[in-house]
Scaffold this motif. Structure first.
Motif: not given
Length: 206
Positions: A3-13, A50-68
């Motif tokens: 299910l994860i690979k279905k919605y995020f097909p560009n993940l690295l190994d 997948l529910f948590c990765l819903g955030i990755a569908k609406v926004f991409s965190f920039d390198p160097g950002s700090c997230v709580l």
């Protein structure tokens, strides 16, 4: 995991390996501490990862950002997001020490270098962050009050610094005092029935 690979097909190994390892790790540690509801564990990848990765569908965190990750509990959404955004720093905060201790072991096993679990009450943190993520630990107004002074003044992203809330069900009353909130229904991104009532709510804090 399919299910994860279905919605995020560009993940690295390496990302696939780490995400694939999560279920067995949580199955093992859940026998000692209730990190993930046993009622939903059979649907681990849909209801948690997948529910948590819903955030990755609406926004991409920039390198160097700090997230709580506020009230991380068993490490959600912080751990799945940290795998998808390996160049973003994630601070996982929870007041229950035994959960933080096991999260430390999971992070160590996965060799995650961008995740830092802390046993602390989130409202007492003095650190400043670019973003907050949280999975329905309290009502929106409570979390907003806890975090309103914890953001860096300057935003380095395409949106202002603020909070992503993972929510389900009817939250009309919760949003009455936040007319500027933006809702992202997750059934716009995921076709499974579980996501019909699930959404990401974005509220700017600066």
């Amino acid at each position: 995991m399919e299910l994860i690979k279905k919605y995020f097909p560009n993940l690295l190994d390496q990302q696939i390996y780490r995400l694939s390892s999560l279920k067995n790790l949580y199955a093992y540690w859940n026998a000692y501490v209730n990190l993930v509801s046993r009622k939903t564990f059979h649907d681990f990848y849909q209801q948690h990862v997948l529910f948590c990765l819903g955030i990755a569908k609406v926004f991409s965190f920039d390198p160097g950002s700090c997230v709580l990750d506020l009230g991380t509990g068993g490490g959600f959404p912080g751990i799945p997001l940290s795998i998808v955004f390996p160049h973003t720093k994630f601070i996982l905060v929870d007041s229950i020490r035994k959960k933080i201790k096991i999260i430390e072991k999971i992070i160590y096993h996965l060799h995650l270098k961008n995740v830092y679990p802390i046993c602390f009450r989130a409202e007492k943190l003095e650190n400043k962050f670019d973003f907050v993520v949280t999975r329905a630990v309290k009502k929106i107004n409570i979390i907003h009050n806890w975090t309103k002074d914890k953001f860096k003044y300057k935003s380095n992203s395409r949106i202002k610094n603020g909070t992503f809330y993972l929510k389900g069900g009817n939250i009309y009353d919760e949003l009455k005092e936040f007319p500027y909130a933006i809702e992202y229904p997750l059934n716009s991104y995921f076709e499974e029935p579980f996501f019909i009532t699930k959404k990401i709510v974005w509220i700017s804090n600066i």
